[in-house]
Design a protein around this motif. Structure first.
Motif, mmCIF file in Angstrom:
data_model
loop_
_atom_site.group_PDB
_atom_site.id
_atom_site.type_symbol
_atom_site.label_atom_id
_atom_site.label_comp_id
_atom_site.label_asym_id
_atom_site.label_seq_id
_atom_site.Cartn_x
_atom_site.Cartn_y
_atom_site.Cartn_z
ATOM 1 N N UNK A 95 47.528 16.222 -47.354
ATOM 2 C CA UNK A 95 46.154 16.685 -46.724
ATOM 3 C C UNK A 95 45.447 15.887 -46.440
ATOM 4 N N UNK A 96 44.520 15.328 -45.049
ATOM 5 C CA UNK A 96 43.873 14.539 -44.420
ATOM 6 C C UNK A 96 42.580 15.174 -45.199
ATOM 7 N N UNK A 97 41.205 13.989 -45.440
ATOM 8 C CA UNK A 97 40.346 14.726 -45.164
ATOM 9 C C UNK A 97 39.703 13.148 -45.177
ATOM 10 N N UNK A 98 39.032 13.065 -44.105
ATOM 11 C CA UNK A 98 37.926 12.495 -43.540
ATOM 12 C C UNK A 98 36.483 12.199 -43.740
ATOM 13 N N UNK A 99 35.629 11.303 -43.999
ATOM 14 C CA UNK A 99 34.319 11.466 -44.214
ATOM 15 C C UNK A 99 33.452 10.464 -43.301
ATOM 16 N N UNK A 100 32.960 11.356 -42.551
ATOM 17 C CA UNK A 100 32.148 10.447 -41.314
ATOM 18 C C UNK A 100 30.462 10.409 -41.865
ATOM 19 N N UNK A 101 29.898 9.347 -42.000
ATOM 20 C CA UNK A 101 28.976 8.328 -42.647
ATOM 21 C C UNK A 101 27.686 9.031 -41.491
ATOM 22 N N UNK A 102 27.063 10.122 -41.921
ATOM 23 C CA UNK A 102 25.932 10.477 -40.814
ATOM 24 C C UNK A 102 24.785 10.122 -41.061
ATOM 25 N N UNK A 103 24.278 9.021 -42.468
ATOM 26 C CA UNK A 103 22.709 8.949 -42.900
ATOM 27 C C UNK A 103 22.022 7.636 -42.086
ATOM 28 N N UNK A 104 22.051 6.765 -42.556
ATOM 29 C CA UNK A 104 20.610 5.878 -42.136
ATOM 30 C C UNK A 104 21.518 5.473 -40.587
ATOM 31 N N UNK A 105 20.637 3.718 -40.171
ATOM 32 C CA UNK A 105 21.022 3.500 -39.050
ATOM 33 C C UNK A 105 22.011 2.910 -39.475
ATOM 34 N N UNK A 106 22.240 2.061 -40.683
ATOM 35 C CA UNK A 106 23.423 1.374 -41.013
ATOM 36 C C UNK A 106 25.223 1.718 -41.280
ATOM 37 N N UNK A 107 25.388 2.934 -39.911
ATOM 38 C CA UNK A 107 26.503 3.473 -40.520
ATOM 39 C C UNK A 107 27.937 3.355 -41.112
ATOM 40 N N UNK A 108 28.701 3.197 -41.740
ATOM 41 C CA UNK A 108 29.710 2.793 -42.140
ATOM 42 C C UNK A 108 30.699 3.561 -41.329
ATOM 43 N N UNK A 109 31.847 2.893 -41.310
ATOM 44 C CA UNK A 109 32.999 3.345 -40.373
ATOM 45 C C UNK A 109 33.390 4.877 -41.377
ATOM 46 N N UNK A 110 34.047 5.904 -40.899
ATOM 47 C CA UNK A 110 34.846 6.434 -41.376
ATOM 48 C C UNK A 110 36.175 6.511 -42.652
ATOM 49 N N UNK A 111 35.428 7.413 -43.634
ATOM 50 C CA UNK A 111 36.711 7.026 -44.157
ATOM 51 C C UNK A 111 37.577 7.947 -44.085
ATOM 52 N N UNK A 112 38.898 7.944 -44.855
ATOM 53 C CA UNK A 112 40.331 8.565 -44.156
ATOM 54 C C UNK A 112 40.953 8.260 -45.876
ATOM 55 N N UNK A 113 41.070 9.971 -46.251
ATOM 56 C CA UNK A 113 41.540 10.149 -47.343
ATOM 57 C C UNK A 113 42.871 10.746 -46.973
ATOM 58 N N UNK A 114 43.613 10.284 -47.373
ATOM 59 C CA UNK A 114 45.417 11.477 -47.478
ATOM 60 C C UNK A 114 45.557 11.935 -48.860
ATOM 61 N N UNK A 115 45.983 12.613 -48.915
ATOM 62 C CA UNK A 115 46.257 13.249 -50.213
ATOM 63 C C UNK A 115 47.658 13.732 -50.191
#
Length: 81
Positions: free
Chosen positions: A11-31
């Motif tokens: 199962x693949x979960x991708x977290x997209x940072x939609x926060x402040x102006x200093x956005x981080x790269x997506x985090x991909x979690x593979x279970x």
């Protein structure tokens, strides 16, 4: 924001940072059946960084998110309880 995709063996979960102006790269979690990997692109090194957690480490992490400072060891309850 996040997305969930069910692949053949994980199962693949991708977290997209939609926060402040200093956005981080997506985090991909593979279970997978036996482990969980977390990947994130690191622009300063121009590399994909990966951390692999055993299912035991993942269980401990989930528990740690709701506990105060300290040292803990999780144990399983006997069957039937």
């Amino acid at each position: 924001m996040f997305t969930i995709e069910h692949e053949f063996d994980s199962t693949l979960v991708t977290l997209v940072d939609e926060g402040s102006p200093h956005l981080r790269e997506d985090v991909v979690i593979n279970a997978f059946d036996d482990c969980v990997t977390l990947e994130q692109w690191e622009p300063t090194t121009d590399r994909m960084m990966r951390v692999t957690l055993s299912l035991s480490q993942l269980r401990d992490l989930a528990a740690a998110l709701d506990l105060p400072e300290g040292a803990y060891q999780l144990t399983r309850a006997p069957q039937g309880e």
